[in-house]
Design a protein around this motif. Structure first.
Motif, PDB file in Angstrom:
ATOM      1  N   VAL A  42      18.452 -21.753  -1.840  1.00  0.00           N
ATOM      2  CA  VAL A  42      19.612 -21.206  -2.555  1.00  0.00           C
ATOM      3  C   VAL A  42      20.695 -22.257  -2.757  1.00  0.00           C
ATOM      4  O   VAL A  42      21.296 -22.332  -3.831  1.00  0.00           O
ATOM      5  CB  VAL A  42      20.165 -19.966  -1.816  1.00  0.00           C
ATOM      6  N   LEU A  51      17.744 -19.993 -10.376  1.00  0.00           N
ATOM      7  CA  LEU A  51      18.235 -18.747  -9.792  1.00  0.00           C
ATOM      8  C   LEU A  51      17.230 -17.612 -10.003  1.00  0.00           C
ATOM      9  O   LEU A  51      16.964 -16.833  -9.093  1.00  0.00           O
ATOM     10  CB  LEU A  51      19.601 -18.381 -10.376  1.00  0.00           C
ATOM     11  N   LEU A  55      15.416 -15.531  -7.058  1.00  0.00           N
ATOM     12  CA  LEU A  55      15.481 -14.069  -7.004  1.00  0.00           C
ATOM     13  C   LEU A  55      14.076 -13.468  -6.978  1.00  0.00           C
ATOM     14  O   LEU A  55      13.812 -12.513  -6.229  1.00  0.00           O
ATOM     15  CB  LEU A  55      16.280 -13.522  -8.184  1.00  0.00           C
ATOM     16  N   GLU A 105      24.260  -8.420  -7.022  1.00  0.00           N
ATOM     17  CA  GLU A 105      24.378  -8.079  -5.604  1.00  0.00           C
ATOM     18  C   GLU A 105      23.492  -6.889  -5.243  1.00  0.00           C
ATOM     19  O   GLU A 105      22.922  -6.851  -4.152  1.00  0.00           O
ATOM     20  CB  GLU A 105      25.830  -7.783  -5.243  1.00  0.00           C
ATOM     21  N   LEU A 108      20.062  -8.124  -4.663  1.00  0.00           N
ATOM     22  CA  LEU A 108      19.973  -8.762  -3.350  1.00  0.00           C
ATOM     23  C   LEU A 108      19.861  -7.709  -2.249  1.00  0.00           C
ATOM     24  O   LEU A 108      19.047  -7.845  -1.325  1.00  0.00           O
ATOM     25  CB  LEU A 108      21.194  -9.657  -3.105  1.00  0.00           C
ATOM     26  N   ARG A 118      24.962 -13.324   1.962  1.00  0.00           N
ATOM     27  CA  ARG A 118      25.203 -13.373   0.513  1.00  0.00           C
ATOM     28  C   ARG A 118      26.041 -14.544   0.028  1.00  0.00           C
ATOM     29  O   ARG A 118      26.004 -14.857  -1.150  1.00  0.00           O
ATOM     30  CB  ARG A 118      25.896 -12.095   0.072  1.00  0.00           C
ATOM     31  N   TRP A 121      24.258 -17.127  -2.027  1.00  0.00           N
ATOM     32  CA  TRP A 121      23.753 -16.517  -3.264  1.00  0.00           C
ATOM     33  C   TRP A 121      24.878 -16.364  -4.286  1.00  0.00           C
ATOM     34  O   TRP A 121      24.697 -16.657  -5.469  1.00  0.00           O
ATOM     35  CB  TRP A 121      23.130 -15.150  -2.980  1.00  0.00           C
ATOM     36  N   TRP A 125      25.234 -18.053  -7.930  1.00  0.00           N
ATOM     37  CA  TRP A 125      25.545 -17.245  -9.120  1.00  0.00           C
ATOM     38  C   TRP A 125      26.707 -17.883  -9.892  1.00  0.00           C
ATOM     39  O   TRP A 125      26.627 -18.070 -11.101  1.00  0.00           O
ATOM     40  CB  TRP A 125      25.880 -15.823  -8.691  1.00  0.00           C
TER      41      TRP A 125
END
Length: 196
Positions: A42, A51, A55, A105, A108, A118, A121, A125
């Protein structure tokens, strides 16, 4: 399988957790997709493709649950799901990122990535979204609403207009539409009305 484990072990929590882990590993191995994704860690994500691969890898590591299960895990805002099924499918197929951070989110969450994990991540983003605004190809560029907002001779030069258009492209669609609505209202209020 989980119900069977709960029944056999009288719901012993550690046994159920271990059964889920083993099921997830078996599912990952059976599908064989995770190995081929070549998703970066990440912290090394720089592009939309990176990304999307990360994911998709998170989804595979979660055992590639059915989309409805993923949606249920993601939660709800009132009665509406936080993650639309088509959004989840596009992420998994690596065709599109969500247009705002909320479904990102939610995805996730559906993959079992909790609040505590998070931060990286969300940073990824932000990096990707900032970069996509800077590198948007002209074919995907917003048809310029800015000149239509100006009344009379433009007080802005071409470079300033281009900067404004770049900012508009970076906004979420709903935010962009709201801003344009407000600006158009101000432009029409500022223009002299014709008396006929």
């Amino acid at each position: 399988m989980i119900a069977f484990t709960e029944a056999v072990t009288s719901g012993h929590a550690q046994s159920v957790v271990r059964a889920r882990q083993l099921w997830r590993r078996a599912r990952i191995e059976h599908r064989g997709i995770l190995r081929g994704l070549r998703a970066p860690a990440v912290r090394y994500i720089r592009t939309e493709a990176d990304l999307l691969a990360a994911l998709a890898a998170a989804y595979e590591k979660a055992g590639a649950p059915p989309l409805r299960t993923l949606q249920q895990r993601a939660g709800k805002a009132g009665t509406a799901p936080l993650l639309a099924l088509n959004t989840a499918a596009r992420i998994i197929k690596r065709t599109h990122l969500p247009t705002s951070v909320k479904p990102f989110e939610a995805f996730l969450t559906g993959c079992g990535i909790g609040q505590r994990d998070r931060g990286p991540w969300l940073e990824a983003w932000a990096r990707v979204r900032a970069r996509s605004v800077d590198t948007l190809p002209p074919s995907r560029a917003l048809l310029s609403p800015v000149p239509a907002l100006l009344v009379g001779p433009s007080p802005l030069d071409a470079q300033e207009l281009q900067s404004i258009e770049q900012v508009l492209r970076g906004l979420h669609h709903a935010d962009r539409q709201h801003l344009l609505y407000v600006l158009r209202g101000r432009a029409s209020a500022a223009s002299p009305s014709k008396v006929g």
